[in-house]
Write a protein that holds these residues in place. Structure first.
Motif, mmCIF file in Angstrom:
data_model
loop_
_atom_site.group_PDB
_atom_site.id
_atom_site.type_symbol
_atom_site.label_atom_id
_atom_site.label_comp_id
_atom_site.label_asym_id
_atom_site.label_seq_id
_atom_site.Cartn_x
_atom_site.Cartn_y
_atom_site.Cartn_z
ATOM 1 N N THR A 1 71.042 -51.075 -3.941
ATOM 2 C CA THR A 1 70.876 -52.305 -3.180
ATOM 3 C C THR A 1 70.676 -53.408 -4.204
ATOM 4 O O THR A 1 69.619 -53.496 -4.832
ATOM 5 N N THR B 1 75.414 -54.008 -1.595
ATOM 6 C CA THR B 1 75.218 -52.855 -2.472
ATOM 7 C C THR B 1 76.334 -52.813 -3.514
ATOM 8 O O THR B 1 77.425 -53.350 -3.306
ATOM 9 N N ASP C 1 72.820 -42.011 -2.655
ATOM 10 C CA ASP C 1 73.978 -41.239 -3.098
ATOM 11 C C ASP C 1 74.007 -41.107 -4.617
ATOM 12 O O ASP C 1 75.027 -41.323 -5.257
ATOM 13 N N GLU C 2 72.840 -40.752 -5.194
ATOM 14 C CA GLU C 2 72.733 -40.677 -6.640
ATOM 15 C C GLU C 2 73.168 -39.301 -7.170
ATOM 16 O O GLU C 2 72.868 -38.279 -6.570
ATOM 17 N N TYR D 1 81.120 -50.953 -12.187
ATOM 18 C CA TYR D 1 80.602 -51.029 -10.822
ATOM 19 C C TYR D 1 81.632 -51.652 -9.893
ATOM 20 O O TYR D 1 82.563 -52.329 -10.321
ATOM 21 N N THR E 1 74.652 -45.668 -5.638
ATOM 22 C CA THR E 1 74.802 -46.919 -4.908
ATOM 23 C C THR E 1 73.437 -47.598 -4.918
ATOM 24 O O THR E 1 72.429 -46.980 -4.579
ATOM 25 N N LYS F 1 76.319 -41.669 -11.205
ATOM 26 C CA LYS F 1 76.911 -42.534 -10.190
ATOM 27 C C LYS F 1 75.859 -42.713 -9.101
ATOM 28 O O LYS F 1 75.176 -41.763 -8.724
ATOM 29 N N ASN G 1 80.432 -53.384 -2.966
ATOM 30 C CA ASN G 1 80.812 -52.794 -1.678
ATOM 31 C C ASN G 1 80.871 -53.821 -0.551
ATOM 32 O O ASN G 1 81.218 -53.479 0.581
ATOM 33 N N THR H 1 78.257 -49.887 -6.090
ATOM 34 C CA THR H 1 78.400 -48.515 -6.569
ATOM 35 C C THR H 1 78.517 -48.618 -8.080
ATOM 36 O O THR H 1 79.394 -49.317 -8.595
#
Length: 159
Positions: free
Chosen positions: A83, A149, A63-64, A142, A81, A79, A145, A151
């Motif tokens: 790992t 992960t 989701d970059e 950040y 997400t 922005k 989550n 965000t």
């Protein structure tokens, strides 16, 4: 040459000129659209900006999103997400000092408002801070989550 033959010849020339003009306009439009798409791609290419952000090599992201605004005082916001178990896992620690990325309730104090629909940093409770990356400033925030992960939001700018 008869008058009829002359009219037919003029019509052929006129049609040929119109066809050439239409082809020229079509090529210009295609090149313009292609150029706009190419420029937009270069300004939003997350993968091309990983090094600028100081991300760790091989960092898995989803989701970059990214927007680069070039110029005398270039800026970039992103922005994604990642790992990662901690913010230290996100950055190349030889380039980015993450020790100040621990301010609870961190908010980006930006002079200009970011209007990209994916930039929702102002709607989340974040942890973050500011550091230098080379001669430039990087602001990072950040959210954990809870699933291994983070965000991550980045605002980078030239000084």
């Amino acid at each position: 040459m008869s008058e009829t033959a002359e009219l037919v010849e003029r019509k052929k020339i006129t049609n040929g000129c119109l066809l050439a003009a239409l082809i020229t306009v079509g090529v210009v439009v295609l090149l313009g659209v292609g150029g706009v798409l190419l420029v937009n791609r270069s300004l939003t290419n997350f993968e091309a900006r990983r090094d600028t952000m100081g991300l760790r090599s091989g960092l898995a992201v989803t989701d970059e999103h990214c927007r680069y605004s070039p110029g005398f005082d270039g800026a970039m916001w992103a922005k994604f997400t990642a790992t990662a178990g901690s913010i230290d896992d996100v950055f190349d620690l030889s380039r980015v000092d993450t020790s100040d990325f621990d301010e609870a309730g961190y908010q980006f104090n930006l002079v200009t408002a970011i209007i990209d629909p994916w930039w929702d940093a102002n709607t989340r409770t974040l942890t973050g801070g500011e550091s230098m990356i080379g001669p430039n400033v990087i602001r990072v925030a950040y959210a954990d989550n809870g699933d291994g992960t983070l965000t991550v939001y980045i605002y980078w700018f030239e000084v």
